[in-house]
Scaffold this motif. Structure first.
Motif, PDB file in Angstrom:
ATOM      1  N   GLN A   5      21.979  82.737  66.230  1.00 22.92           N
ATOM      2  CA  GLN A   5      21.465  81.431  65.840  1.00 22.92           C
ATOM      3  C   GLN A   5      20.959  80.715  67.097  1.00 22.92           C
ATOM      4  O   GLN A   5      21.661  80.662  68.107  1.00 22.92           O
ATOM      5  N   PRO A   7      19.720  77.124  68.234  1.00 26.18           N
ATOM      6  CA  PRO A   7      19.537  75.713  67.870  1.00 26.18           C
ATOM      7  C   PRO A   7      18.256  75.136  68.468  1.00 26.18           C
ATOM      8  O   PRO A   7      17.879  75.459  69.602  1.00 26.18           O
ATOM      9  N   MET A  11      16.323  66.939  67.742  1.00 23.82           N
ATOM     10  CA  MET A  11      16.592  66.513  66.370  1.00 23.82           C
ATOM     11  C   MET A  11      17.100  65.072  66.331  1.00 23.82           C
ATOM     12  O   MET A  11      17.597  64.537  67.311  1.00 23.82           O
ATOM     13  N   SER A  15      21.625  65.453  62.484  1.00 22.55           N
ATOM     14  CA  SER A  15      20.901  66.581  61.889  1.00 22.55           C
ATOM     15  C   SER A  15      20.747  67.695  62.909  1.00 22.55           C
ATOM     16  O   SER A  15      20.788  67.465  64.119  1.00 22.55           O
ATOM     17  N   GLN A  16      20.570  68.908  62.401  1.00 22.42           N
ATOM     18  CA  GLN A  16      20.408  70.068  63.275  1.00 22.42           C
ATOM     19  C   GLN A  16      19.634  71.146  62.529  1.00 22.42           C
ATOM     20  O   GLN A  16      19.776  71.300  61.308  1.00 22.42           O
ATOM     21  N   ARG A  17      18.808  71.852  63.266  1.00 25.32           N
ATOM     22  CA  ARG A  17      18.110  73.020  62.717  1.00 25.32           C
ATOM     23  C   ARG A  17      18.227  74.155  63.723  1.00 25.32           C
ATOM     24  O   ARG A  17      18.353  73.934  64.924  1.00 25.32           O
ATOM     25  N   HIS A  18      18.149  75.382  63.217  1.00 23.63           N
ATOM     26  CA  HIS A  18      18.203  76.533  64.110  1.00 23.63           C
ATOM     27  C   HIS A  18      17.325  77.647  63.565  1.00 23.63           C
ATOM     28  O   HIS A  18      16.969  77.662  62.378  1.00 23.63           O
ATOM     29  N   ASN A  78      10.063  78.889  61.188  1.00 31.39           N
ATOM     30  CA  ASN A  78       9.785  77.453  61.295  1.00 31.39           C
ATOM     31  C   ASN A  78      10.609  76.650  60.298  1.00 31.39           C
ATOM     32  O   ASN A  78      10.102  76.197  59.266  1.00 31.39           O
ATOM     33  N   PRO A  79      11.891  76.456  60.571  1.00 32.60           N
ATOM     34  CA  PRO A  79      12.707  75.639  59.667  1.00 32.60           C
ATOM     35  C   PRO A  79      12.281  74.174  59.635  1.00 32.60           C
ATOM     36  O   PRO A  79      12.595  73.464  58.670  1.00 32.60           O
ATOM     37  N   VAL A  80      11.565  73.726  60.657  1.00 33.02           N
ATOM     38  CA  VAL A  80      11.085  72.345  60.675  1.00 33.02           C
ATOM     39  C   VAL A  80      10.033  72.159  59.583  1.00 33.02           C
ATOM     40  O   VAL A  80      10.146  71.292  58.707  1.00 33.02           O
ATOM     41  N   ASP A  83      10.974  72.300  55.839  1.00 35.80           N
ATOM     42  CA  ASP A  83      11.667  71.145  55.267  1.00 35.80           C
ATOM     43  C   ASP A  83      10.752  69.932  55.094  1.00 35.80           C
ATOM     44  O   ASP A  83      11.208  68.853  54.769  1.00 35.80           O
ATOM     45  N   THR A 148      10.981  68.417  68.943  1.00 35.52           N
ATOM     46  CA  THR A 148      11.449  69.591  68.210  1.00 35.52           C
ATOM     47  C   THR A 148      10.366  70.661  68.130  1.00 35.52           C
ATOM     48  O   THR A 148      10.656  71.860  68.239  1.00 35.52           O
TER      49      THR A 148
END
Length: 373
Positions: A5, A7, A11, A15-18, A78-80, A83, A148
């Motif tokens: 993972q 990170p 952010m 909140s957090q994304r990885h 691209n989890p950003v 979402d 980010t």
């Protein structure tokens, strides 16, 4: 298989994304490394499903001891963007915070790496590659990001920069399968194009905008200029695979595409069985990206296509109509170059200046920024 993972920085509070990466096989003794990612443009979903099947097949190859190198898979790059939803519509091409295209503006660290290794002893091309890759990892580790989107880009570069092969899975609005690559890699990439059944392979030394695949090539070509005393090859072969259109998401097709990529990995020495791979004769010859005709709407109106993606168009053949239902005017756009129409819009209302269709011509027509927004 090992899962990691990564990170992302920048952010908001609470909140957090990885990014998740999955590593199959081993490259600790100098074996080749490949990197495959999907969903950098997060609204382009077909590659994510292909990555799902790739993971299943790579796990079987690893369990049976057939992997002869390491393959890294990032199924959601691209989890950003994934979402970013507005009124139920998923918007994953541009970063809402900056307006930037997620697949542009990847940083170049060639100058800092050149300074890092300039005084170190020169070796064989392979030794120089390892020296440079270690320096690149050091520079990426020191590279400071605040936003980010920049953290996303540097994370993806850090995962892929040590690899010999980098494949970036995308799709178009509506299209047939096609690829983008650098002209130096055509001999290496055309077998992949043939295995996938691609209708077009587009090449350019510089596409413009510093997309993910080009950032790797630019790094090595720039180093060759900055360090002429070192024998430096183009160490990372790259290609972007456009897996048809945004709605072309299905189990059967995704598994077929994953099988084709696995066969290419066999052929390229990442797993056993390369000599048994039968590469079909390609359906096309590669064409310069600068030769692509982009048909642009002159006025607003209803889009009605009269040519299908995948059709080889001759000069003057009709491509698309734009109809003004108020005035009754219809503007018909025709091909001004011969070639395969490989992509078109999935929307059916045009605004002035909108790209309507793309035709892979043989003769260069354009200069400057060659990619769409």
């Amino acid at each position: 298989m090992k899962q990691y993972q990564h990170p992302l920085q920048g952010m908001s509070l609470g909140s957090q994304r990885h990014i998740s990466s999955f590593h199959y096989g081993d490259s600790s003794q100098g074996q080749p490394r490949a990197y495959i990612q999907a969903g950098l443009h997060a609204s382009e979903i077909p590659g994510m499903l292909v990555a799902h099947y790739l993971r299943e097949k790579l796990q079987l190859l690893e369990d049976s001891g057939q992997l002869t190198g390491e393959v890294i898979v990032v199924p959601v790059a691209n989890p950003v963007g994934l979402d970013q939803t507005v009124l139920s519509y998923q918007m994953g091409r541009f970063d809402f915070a900056t307006g930037q295209n997620f697949n542009r503006l990847f940083p170049s660290l060639a100058e800092s790496v050149a300074q890092d290794v300039a005084d170190q002893q020169r070796g064989s091309p392979q030794e120089n590659v390892q020296l440079i890759r270690r320096a690149l990892q050091r520079q990426l580790a020191k590279f400071k990001t605040v936003r980010t989107v920049d953290s996303l880009r540097t994370t993806l570069l850090a995962l892929s920069c040590g690899c010999d092969l980098v494949l970036d899975l995308h799709c178009d609005c509506e299209s047939v399968l096609h690829l983008y690559t650098h002209p130096a890699f055509l001999d290496a990439i055309m077998p992949l194009s043939a295995l996938l059944g691609a209708h077009a392979t587009l090449y350019a030394e510089i596409q413009g905008g510093s997309p993910f695949d080009e950032a790797h090539v630019e790094f090595w070509t720039r180093l060759k200029t900055l360090l002429p005393q070192h024998d430096i090859p183009l160490a990372t072969t790259t290609a972007t695979i456009e897996l048809r259109g945004q709605l072309d998401v299905g189990h059967q097709q995704a598994e077929v595409d994953a099988d084709a990529i696995i066969e290419y990995l066999r052929l390229s020495g990442y797993c056993e069985g390369g000599k048994a791979v039968e590469v079909p004769f390609p359906s096309h010859k590669p064409t310069p990206l600068a030769g692509t005709e982009v048909i642009v709407a002159e006025k607003a109106g209803v889009i009605t296509y009269v040519a299908e993606c995948g059709k080889y168009l001759q000069l003057g053949e009709p491509v698309v109509d734009v109809v003004d239902p108020i005035s009754g005017e219809t503007i018909r756009y025709v091909a001004t170059t011969a070639g395969v129409m490989f992509a078109r819009q999935n929307r059916r209302y045009a605004m002035p200046g909108m790209d309507l269709a793309y035709i892979a011509g043989k003769i260069p027509l354009r200069t400057g920024e060659l990619l769409s927004m």
